[in-house]
Design a protein around this motif. Structure first.
Motif, mmCIF file in Angstrom:
data_model
loop_
_atom_site.group_PDB
_atom_site.id
_atom_site.type_symbol
_atom_site.label_atom_id
_atom_site.label_comp_id
_atom_site.label_asym_id
_atom_site.label_seq_id
_atom_site.Cartn_x
_atom_site.Cartn_y
_atom_site.Cartn_z
ATOM 1 N N MET A 1 0.877 -1.286 -0.033
ATOM 2 C CA MET A 1 0.005 -0.023 0.068
ATOM 3 C C MET A 1 0.839 1.324 0.121
ATOM 4 O O MET A 1 0.682 2.214 -0.615
ATOM 5 C CB MET A 1 -0.954 0.032 1.182
ATOM 6 N N SER A 2 1.794 1.079 0.716
ATOM 7 C CA SER A 2 2.659 2.462 1.006
ATOM 8 C C SER A 2 3.595 2.598 -0.337
ATOM 9 O O SER A 2 3.737 3.842 -0.925
ATOM 10 C CB SER A 2 3.821 2.229 2.189
ATOM 11 N N TRP A 3 3.776 1.731 -0.919
ATOM 12 C CA TRP A 3 4.657 1.717 -2.320
ATOM 13 C C TRP A 3 3.532 2.310 -3.430
ATOM 14 O O TRP A 3 4.003 3.228 -4.281
ATOM 15 C CB TRP A 3 4.931 0.409 -2.718
ATOM 16 N N LEU A 4 2.282 1.907 -3.377
ATOM 17 C CA LEU A 4 1.601 2.461 -4.267
ATOM 18 C C LEU A 4 1.244 3.857 -4.023
ATOM 19 O O LEU A 4 1.326 4.917 -4.898
ATOM 20 C CB LEU A 4 0.115 1.852 -4.369
ATOM 21 N N LEU A 5 0.806 4.248 -2.871
ATOM 22 C CA LEU A 5 0.747 5.713 -2.487
ATOM 23 C C LEU A 5 1.958 6.696 -2.702
ATOM 24 O O LEU A 5 1.880 7.603 -3.077
ATOM 25 C CB LEU A 5 0.408 5.792 -0.941
ATOM 26 N N GLU A 6 3.404 6.226 -2.520
ATOM 27 C CA GLU A 6 4.257 6.786 -2.991
ATOM 28 C C GLU A 6 4.465 7.217 -4.115
ATOM 29 O O GLU A 6 4.666 8.363 -4.499
ATOM 30 C CB GLU A 6 5.655 5.998 -2.089
ATOM 31 N N ARG A 7 4.323 6.462 -4.993
ATOM 32 C CA ARG A 7 4.308 6.464 -6.535
ATOM 33 C C ARG A 7 3.158 7.391 -6.845
ATOM 34 O O ARG A 7 3.678 8.440 -7.825
ATOM 35 C CB ARG A 7 4.247 5.221 -7.163
ATOM 36 N N MET A 8 2.176 7.314 -6.359
ATOM 37 C CA MET A 8 0.943 8.311 -6.770
ATOM 38 C C MET A 8 1.170 9.733 -6.329
ATOM 39 O O MET A 8 0.918 10.698 -6.980
ATOM 40 C CB MET A 8 -0.261 7.845 -6.316
ATOM 41 N N ALA A 9 1.736 9.752 -4.873
ATOM 42 C CA ALA A 9 2.244 11.050 -4.452
ATOM 43 C C ALA A 9 3.230 11.844 -5.365
ATOM 44 O O ALA A 9 3.078 12.879 -5.615
ATOM 45 C CB ALA A 9 2.490 10.899 -3.004
ATOM 46 N N ARG A 10 3.972 10.964 -5.791
ATOM 47 C CA ARG A 10 5.261 11.584 -6.548
ATOM 48 C C ARG A 10 4.821 11.979 -7.884
ATOM 49 O O ARG A 10 5.090 13.248 -8.478
ATOM 50 C CB ARG A 10 6.376 10.645 -6.603
ATOM 51 N N ALA A 11 3.902 11.265 -8.444
ATOM 52 C CA ALA A 11 3.355 11.602 -9.617
ATOM 53 C C ALA A 11 2.412 12.801 -9.736
ATOM 54 O O ALA A 11 2.836 13.755 -10.674
ATOM 55 C CB ALA A 11 2.389 10.536 -10.316
ATOM 56 N N VAL A 12 1.773 13.244 -8.708
ATOM 57 C CA VAL A 12 0.767 14.197 -8.856
ATOM 58 C C VAL A 12 1.693 15.605 -8.279
ATOM 59 O O VAL A 12 1.455 16.640 -8.753
ATOM 60 C CB VAL A 12 -0.381 14.040 -7.878
ATOM 61 N N ALA A 13 2.840 15.174 -7.691
ATOM 62 C CA ALA A 13 3.640 16.248 -7.361
ATOM 63 C C ALA A 13 4.666 16.755 -8.283
ATOM 64 O O ALA A 13 4.674 18.097 -8.460
ATOM 65 C CB ALA A 13 4.432 15.799 -5.761
ATOM 66 N N ARG A 14 5.091 15.931 -9.121
ATOM 67 C CA ARG A 14 6.185 15.960 -10.113
ATOM 68 C C ARG A 14 5.667 16.254 -11.464
ATOM 69 O O ARG A 14 6.008 17.123 -12.206
ATOM 70 C CB ARG A 14 7.354 14.858 -10.065
ATOM 71 N N THR A 15 4.520 15.267 -11.910
ATOM 72 C CA THR A 15 4.135 15.544 -13.284
ATOM 73 C C THR A 15 2.609 15.555 -13.227
ATOM 74 O O THR A 15 1.940 14.429 -13.571
ATOM 75 C CB THR A 15 4.731 14.184 -14.186
ATOM 76 N N PRO A 16 1.981 16.744 -12.807
ATOM 77 C CA PRO A 16 0.807 16.605 -12.671
ATOM 78 C C PRO A 16 -0.017 16.611 -13.735
ATOM 79 O O PRO A 16 -0.788 16.102 -14.226
ATOM 80 C CB PRO A 16 0.325 17.878 -11.896
ATOM 81 N N THR A 17 0.487 17.276 -15.008
ATOM 82 C CA THR A 17 0.209 17.352 -16.303
ATOM 83 C C THR A 17 -0.158 16.020 -17.099
ATOM 84 O O THR A 17 -1.010 15.655 -17.578
ATOM 85 C CB THR A 17 0.692 18.102 -17.075
ATOM 86 N N LEU A 18 1.041 15.220 -16.755
ATOM 87 C CA LEU A 18 0.984 13.890 -17.429
ATOM 88 C C LEU A 18 -0.023 12.936 -17.013
ATOM 89 O O LEU A 18 -0.548 12.070 -17.402
ATOM 90 C CB LEU A 18 2.434 13.378 -17.237
ATOM 91 N N VAL A 19 -0.066 13.136 -15.526
ATOM 92 C CA VAL A 19 -1.363 12.410 -14.807
ATOM 93 C C VAL A 19 -2.643 12.739 -15.284
ATOM 94 O O VAL A 19 -3.457 11.717 -15.689
ATOM 95 C CB VAL A 19 -1.222 12.505 -13.296
ATOM 96 N N LEU A 20 -2.831 13.750 -15.606
ATOM 97 C CA LEU A 20 -4.271 14.188 -16.001
ATOM 98 C C LEU A 20 -4.337 13.873 -17.777
ATOM 99 O O LEU A 20 -5.461 13.333 -17.904
ATOM 100 C CB LEU A 20 -4.262 15.793 -16.036
#
Length: 833
Positions: A1-20
């Motif tokens: 669970m921590s692994w998943l949340l960490e990657r999601m947190a990094r994605a929205v913080a570093r590459t939010p446009t790519l996430v969208l």
């Protein structure tokens, strides 16, 4: 669970446009599949895998071959006579218009159109009278003469009373039995259009067309007119409540956008899992309408918690990139646990004997996972992009200045709105936790006892408003003609039907059926379609067939002669009328079907089946096997299965969610008792809502049957959010009371916004025209309110007592300093100890 949340947190913080952009791409693909979604409204799809259900499938697959009937009611009105110049003219116009329409495929021979007026027309013409110019007295005399003829006995069933005082009559249009279901439905609607042109030219008579396809089309049209109005009101309510909660247009828009994307993902994945692709589930059914309701509740819940935590971080001057990451990391743990628990709970529905309920569990599980992924990525990523703009940065700066000013003045930010209201409910847990739990226990036990009296209903009539056009037509059919004249009860006969002894037994069974209760009869004979009736009807309609059949030893009046050749007779029937023959004779003449006209309805379906089963005993005595089946018998079996599966399904769902939560809190925090405490809202809500259904005289039906699952689906996440935030606040604050107060202020406020939005939005359904839909809207709204009440009153009281017990054992948690008070939960730490 921590692994998943960490990657999601990094994605929205570093590459939010790519996430969208990734979310957009997936949504476009799944949206394409979602457009292929269709709903199966046939209630027989609920049939369990049983001998009776399989027998009914045999009737449809091996014998029916498609086709359908349309009943056209010509009503002269109270105290009037349909056997009048106007009534006969209307019947003649309807018959002529239908026969003239080339797009309508009628059954061959004289079966295409049967009219109450046909015998009267024949009698008038025999007297040299023109039906169009005949006087009422001449028509009455002709009718009296015509209906005395035994050959007109079946036409008597098309009148609402005796010929001398019949108020209404029927014109029955039978379509070609070789049509498949889609073609038959299309032709039924074409018949309705033709009838509408006749109605336009008739003012003194009421003319209504009725069939299953016409009924479904009318109900769908009514729904399409009604739903935009209801959804419009629902939209305004949700916007208003979210605006009050957020006070931000962008937050409201993002919440709605997330819901739309979530539901689109669910429908798209449902189509992919459906019969046209992977075949894991069946088509969407009426019960699947509950899935979007649940997803709206969970989706709004996820969105509000993420937004609230994001804004809480920004209120302390945190930049958008870090605030979005913290929102995912801090709230994401609770969201993941809520998602897993809810998914496991709903997947327990796969053990249901009813396929649509098993599919409901899968659809919901897919939708819940979709809601988590969409909201956990869309909300923080979009907020990051929006707040990173110059205007957004200005807002962040103003928030930082306000926080610094408050800290300089020695003040803390005060809660407002729903958060403030929820914060005040902490008084119950702080001051009277035992009294609160005692009252809740008494109410829950009383509601649970009442819930044992809840009833279950399963009828298509539940989905037809009484004051609607279809409802009034059905009422007229029942009131004037004693029920739907297309109602059939079937007897499947397995064995060699070409055996003369078997055919003698069939003739004897048909004679016994004439005296069976609930069996319609004409001229002293039961209305039965069978291999023998097939031969008789073809001989009556076709002189060439009659002559050929006579050579093979068959006489319509006397039956089979000694030395007759049944094999050749049935082969002759197949050549003359292949579609009609396929309705009563199976392949290789190893089976047959008796279609018996009945008027039992759903209430007396079993009694009718018992009477028919006794009447066909001669067939069994001749060594043949018989099975009596009807659509209503299948409905009764579904009703029993629904009743049996409710308690089992609720118990399995509760136990599965409880086991998962206990295991989680034991592994992560060595506090398994928290798992039981977290389930308290769900257990209470299930009891409360079932007891409420009894008090409101609401039964389980195809919609309300899922209310317990919805209660668990909403209650479990509420409980998880409260427990998760309480443990975080317990680490930050000195006392249990302060931790409870802060939990209810922040998480309670978010839950209140979610509950108010969802309850108001779906409470609008109480204004729907369908009674089950009104009941469903009311029950869902109450379920959401009950879930909130249990989460902010009962669970905090449990946590208060648990926290004090842990304190007495020496587990007082960390003593926070000023820097720790607002520090986010560390990634990977799970639940604080």
């Amino acid at each position: 669970m921590s692994w998943l949340l960490e990657r999601m947190a990094r994605a929205v913080a570093r590459t939010p446009t790519l996430v969208l952009l990734a979310l957009l791409a997936v949504t476009v693909v799944l949206g394409g599949f979602a457009t292929q979604q269709t709903t199966d409204t046939d209630l027989t799809s609920f049939a369990p895998d049983s001998d009776l259900a399989r027998a009914f499938e045999r009737v449809e697959d091996e014998f029916s071959g498609g086709g359908a009937r349309v009943q056209v009611i010509i009503d002269a009105g109270e105290g009037e006579q349909v056997l009048s110049p106007a009534g006969l003219a209307a019947a003649d116009a309807i018959a002529g218009a239908v026969r003239a329409e080339e797009s309508i495929d009628l059954a061959a021979g004289g079966r295409g159109v049967a009219s109450f007026g046909s015998p009267v027309f024949g009698a008038l013409e025999a007297q040299g009278l023109d039906p169009a110019d005949a006087s009422p007295d001449e028509i009455a005399a002709a009718a009296e003469l015509a209906y005395e003829d035994p050959r007109a006995a079946q036409a008597l069933d098309l009148l609402s009373g005796e010929p001398g005082g019949a108020r209404a009559g029927l014109v029955v249009i039978e379509l070609d039995p070789s049509l498949d279901d889609a073609e038959a439905a299309e032709d039924q609607l074409a018949v309705a259009e033709v009838i509408a042109t006749v109605v336009a030219d008739t003012s003194e008579l009421e003319i209504d067309a009725f069939s299953q396809a016409i009924l479904a089309d009318q109900l769908q049209g009514q729904s399409q007119e009604e739903m935009p109005r209801l959804l419009g009101v629902s939209l305004l309510l949700i916007v208003g409540i979210l605006a009050f909660q957020y006070r931000s247009v962008s937050d409201v828009v993002l919440g709605f956008l997330g819901l739309i994307v979530t539901i689109m993902w669910m429908f798209g994945l449902g189509v992919l899992l459906g019969p046209d692709f992977l075949g894991v589930v069946g088509p969407f059914t009426q019960i699947s309408t509950a899935v979007p309701v649940l997803l709206v509740g969970l989706g709004i819940d996820y969105a509000i918690h993420l937004t609230s935590r994001y804004r809480e971080e920004q209120n302390h001057g945190v930049e958008p990139d870090r605030a979005s990451a913290v929102a995912v990391r801090a709230v994401g743990g609770a969201l993941v646990l809520a998602t897993i628990t809810t998914v496991v709970g709903f997947l327990t529905n796969v053990v249901s004997p009813l396929p649509p309920m098993a599919d409901f569990g899968i659809f919901t599980a897919v939708g819940v996972v979709s809601a988590f992924l969409v909201m956990a990525l869309l909300i923080p990523a979009a907020r990051h992009v929006l707040d990173a703009r110059p205007r957004g940065q200005a807002k962040v700066q103003r928030r930082r200045e306000r926080v610094m000013a408050n800290e300089a003045a020695g003040r803390t930010a005060q809660a407002s709105g729903l958060s403030a209201v929820m914060g005040r409910t902490a008084a119950f847990a702080e001051h009277i936790p035992r009294i609160t739990l005692a009252v809740a226990a008494v109410v829950t036990v009383a509601a649970g006892a009442a819930a044992t009296q809840i009833e279950t209903s399963f009828s298509q009539d539940d989905f037809i408003p009484e004051d609607s056009e279809p409802g009034m037509v059905l009422d007229k059919v029942d009131r004037l003609f004693g029920g739907d004249l297309t109602e059939q009860t079937y007897v499947i006969v397995d064995g060699d039907i070409t055996d003369p002894q078997a055919l003698d037994a069939l003739e004897q069974a048909e004679a016994e059926l004439a005296d069976a209760e609930y069996v319609r009869s004409s001229g002293g004979a039961a209305e039965v379609t069978s291999p023998l009736s097939l031969l008789r009807q073809l001989a009556d309609q076709d002189p060439a067939f009659a002559a050929a059949a006579a050579d093979l030893g068959f006489d319509p009046a006397g039956g089979l002669a000694d030395g007759a050749d049944p094999d050749a007779l049935f082969e002759l029937a197949r050549e003359s009328a292949p579609a009609f023959s396929a309705q009563v004779i199976g392949d290789d003449s190893a089976s047959a079907l008796l279609s018996i006209a009945t008027n039992a309805g759903q209430d007396d379906a079993q009694a009718a089946a018992d009477a028919i089963d006794s009447a066909v005993a001669p067939l069994r005595d001749a060594g043949l096997e018989t099975v009596v089946v009807s659509q209503f018998l299948v409905f009764d079996e579904v009703l029993d299965a629904m009743t049996d599966s409710q308690t089992q399904g609720i118990a399995i769902t509760l136990v599965a969610a409880l086991a998962l939560l206990i295991a989680y809190y034991w592994v992560v925090a060595r506090k398994p008792l928290l798992g039981a405490i977290t389930m308290v809202p769900s257990v209470a809500v299930v009891g409360w809502i079932l007891g409420t259904m009894v008090l409101l005289d609401i039964s389980f039906n195809v919609l309300t049957a899922m209310v317990a699952s919805i209660g668990i689906g909403i209650g479990v996440p509420y409980g998880i959010h409260v427990t998760h935030r309480f443990l975080e606040d317990r680490r930050r604050h000195d006392t249990v009371d302060e931790a409870v107060r802060q939990t209810l202020t922040h998480t309670g406020g978010a839950m209140a916004g979610s509950a108010a939005t969802t309850a108001a939005g779906f409470g609008v359904l109480v204004f729907a025209s369908l009674e089950p839909l009104r009941q469903f809207g009311l029950i869902v709204a109450l379920t959401i309110v009950y879930s909130l009440v249990a989460a902010v009153l009962i669970q905090p009281a449990c946590l208060k007592l648990w926290g004090e017990w842990r304190t007495r054992k020496g587990d007082v948690g960390e003593m926070p300093d000023e820097k720790q008070r607002h520090a986010p939960t560390a990634v990977g730490s799970g639940v604080p100890s």
